[in-house]
Structures are given as C-alpha cells and as structure tokens.
Design a protein around this motif. Structure first.
Motif, PDB file in Angstrom:
ATOM      1  N   GLU A   1      18.138  39.223 169.118  1.00 53.90           N
ATOM      2  CA  GLU A   1      17.519  38.358 168.100  1.00 53.90           C
ATOM      3  C   GLU A   1      17.943  36.894 168.229  1.00 53.90           C
TER       4      GLU A   1
ATOM      5  N   ALA B   1      21.930  38.868 163.752  1.00 56.49           N
ATOM      6  CA  ALA B   1      21.335  38.845 165.095  1.00 56.49           C
ATOM      7  C   ALA B   1      22.293  39.481 166.082  1.00 56.49           C
TER       8      ALA B   1
ATOM      9  N   GLN C   1      15.692  35.371 170.490  1.00 57.84           N
ATOM     10  CA  GLN C   1      14.352  35.205 169.931  1.00 57.84           C
ATOM     11  C   GLN C   1      14.173  33.826 169.296  1.00 57.84           C
TER      12      GLN C   1
ATOM     13  N   ASP D   1      13.867  40.850 163.232  1.00 54.85           N
ATOM     14  CA  ASP D   1      13.423  39.644 163.916  1.00 54.85           C
ATOM     15  C   ASP D   1      14.047  38.457 163.198  1.00 54.85           C
TER      16      ASP D   1
END
Length: 375
Positions: free
Chosen positions: A199, A194, A202, A180
C-alpha cells in the motif's frame, strides 16, 4: 547451481536401489537401508494471492531447487477467505505461510502447528501520513483520524498508541480502512495503515494533483512499528507439529523443504530481476514496477538475518507474544513447541556447507522507479 548435499539427496533413490541389489547378492551392507520412504510430493499454502511477497517459493519451484532435494512442491494461492493455519491443520497442505499471530491464534484454539522457519525478520506494517499533516511520530496521532484494516492487522498500532500514553478508545478516532490508500489520498483520514511492500507503494504510484507528477517519498511521513518497539513477526513457514514428532519422513521433508525455500529467497536476494520475472510468469494482478518495488522491500524484511535465514530471533518472538497477549489476541503466552529452530538450523547448516551466504550482511536496497498504477 547445484548444492552438494541436496544432490546427494536427489540420488537417494538410486542409492537405495543399490543397497537392495546388495541385499539380494548377500552383501552385509543391506543394514544401511533407509528406515523410511522419503516424501516426494508436498504442497505449500500461501496466505495471499501471487505476488513478490512469495517470490522465494516460486523461484525455488521454477529454478529446480525443490527438485534438487527430491521434492515436487505444489504452491497453493491464498485469498481473502483462506486461513493457511487451518488448511495446514486440516491436512490439506503439508506446509503453510502465515504471520506469527495468525498462526498462534489457531494453535491456542487447538491446531497443533508449529513455526519451523521465521523467514521475515522484520514487520512490514507502517502508518503513513502526508508531511503537511504534521504527524511525525506516534504521539502526533492524538486527536487524529487514524485508519486501519482490522481483521487482526491493527494490533501493532494499538500497542504503539498505548506505549506512547494514548488510549485507542478515546485519544484517536480509529476508522476501518479499505485495503488501499484512497481514504488517505482523498483526505478522509490523517494516517493510513500500509505494508511497505504494497500500500505504501500505491501512494507513490498515484499522481499528485498539485504537481501533476507521482507522489514522492518526501511527501510522506512514516511511522515504522519496528522503530516504536511494537512490531510483530510476520511471514513464517509452519508445519504439523504432531507429524514432525511422529513421522521421520515428514520431518526429513520439512528440512529439505525449508532448505530449498531459503535457497529460493537467497537467489531472489542476489537476482531480484529474475525473481520478479518468475512472479510475473505466474500471472499476478499487480504490475511489473510494483512487483519490482515489492521484491526490493521483501528482501529488506529478510536480510540481514543475523542468526541465519529462517532461524528465530527469540527477542522478536518475545516482543510479538507480549503484544499479542497485551492486546488480547492471545489469552496467554503460547505453550512450548509454538516454534522450533532445529529444522531451520539443519537447513541453514546444509546451505552453509555448500558455500551459500545465509546471513546477507552485504545486501542493500536498490532504487526502484514506480510507474503510474504500478505498471
């Protein structure tokens, strides 16, 4: 939409019955009977949970593309403890989706598997930082705290550091990062690993406490390993190399499977909203806006495919092998047969004959509005 060649394949059992009838009545046409019984049921092992990363396969299943080529395909969801290459090698699945390095390592250890279609033409891995960190390139990572997931995901980063004259062991502080972006958002690390389709989104689904609005792309700097020259090939379709050589029915099924799968990806390129809904119908854990973002970015990894969808670019293969051997992922370059292009080439030829665009030169990203939490 029906494809001419695949429709013919779907009628193959009826044609075979006609030949058998001709044989019983003394016709000389009996010599045209097929030499093998076509395979109709196969399974595909994914490398992760249901999400738009695999939309093309779900679309091919839902829209009847596999059925059109005479296949009943079971899609097996992946997970943390599932290694698709091992599932394939064990015989528990006929085909598997795996990143290239994650297929080559088991192959080096004795699994006789081969890459039959390189679906993703580009890497999705990024290193992401906030603009105010001043990290605009690889050299700016010197002296910084740099997150990565480990588990074989770090090698593009390590190779990129070395290519820019930095020693990963001394010039940066490498820390293991969760899957994350919380450590980046909380300021615990300066740059985070990422995937552009996961991610990275996110962060953009998270509220910026300074503004009360969601973070925006202009708040972030991105290092893209495709630009650095250390990107490694990711999602590909793999098959059992021994069976391809020894079992004509399996090779025939492989061509049909790749053809229908690529048709699924082409449909998702041209009908992304429909494919997002197909993914949502399979009950993923991520929400609609996140899946829409992911579908958009996955298409960007596939299109354009200059040689034709699924056909390996030998230069990108060589780059992947160079990073893999340089970083010690592989003891040596893979032996001949680690990938083959004949199956994808045949599948692409069938699609071209049906008038289907297999290159996607005209595809462009669309603007996707991400909602809080990806809902």
């Amino acid at each position: 939409m029906k494809v001419k060649k695949t429709l013919i394949r779907a009628l193959a059992p009826l044609l075979a019955l006609g030949l058998l009838t001709a044989a019983c009545t003394g016709s000389d046409d009996a010599t045209d009977e097929p030499e093998f019984e076509p395979i109709s049921e196969v399974s595909l092992q994914l490398q992760w949970f249901t999400q738009a990363q695999f939309a093309g396969y779900y679309a091919a299943q839902a829209l009847g593309f596999y059925e059109d080529v005479g296949l009943d395909v079971e899609i097996l969801e992946g997970g943390v403890d599932i290694v698709p290459a091992s599932v394939l090698d064990s015989g528990a699945a006929e085909f598997a989706v795996s990143w290239v390095p994650r297929g080559l390592v088991p192959r080096e250890e004795g699994a006789n598997i081969t890459n039959i279609a390189q679906v993703f033409q580009r890497s999705a891995t990024l290193q992401v930082s906030f603009v105010d960190s001043g990290i605009s390139g690889v050299s700016d990572l010197e002296g910084r705290t740099v997150g990565n997931w480990g588990f074989g995901n770090e090698f593009e980063l390590l190779a990129g550091l070395r290519k820019n004259g930095l020693d990963p062991d001394s010039d940066v502080q490498l820390v293991q990062q969760n899957f994350d972006m919380l450590a980046l958002i909380d300021g615990q690390i300066d740059a985070a690993q990422a995937m552009i389709y996961n991610e990275y989104a996110q962060v953009l689904e998270t509220e910026n406490p300074a503004t009360g609005e969601l973070f925006q792309p202009e708040d972030l700097n991105v290092i893209n390993w495709n630009d650095v020259g250390t990107a490694m090939l990711q999602d590909a379709l793999w098959a059992d190399a021994d069976r391809l050589d020894d079992d004509p029915a399996y090779r025939d099924a492989a061509v049909r499977f790749v053809e229908a799968s690529l048709r699924g990806w082409i449909h998702c390129r041209d009908n992304p909203a429909e494919c997002v809904q197909i993914v949502l119908d399979n009950v993923p854990t991520l929400g609609e806006s996140h899946q829409t973002w992911q579908m958009n970015e996955i298409s960007a990894l596939i299109w354009p495919s200059p040689l034709g969808a699924g056909i390996m670019d030998p230069d990108l293969w060589a780059q992947t092998v160079e990073v893999a051997t340089g970083e010690g992922i592989l003891a040596s370059a893979p032996t001949d047969g680690a990938y083959r292009t004949d199956i994808a080439t045949e599948a692409v030829a069938n699609l071209r004959e049906a008038g289907i665009d297999v290159v996607g030169d005209g595809w462009q990203r669309v603007t996707v509005e991400l909602l809080p939490g990806g809902e």
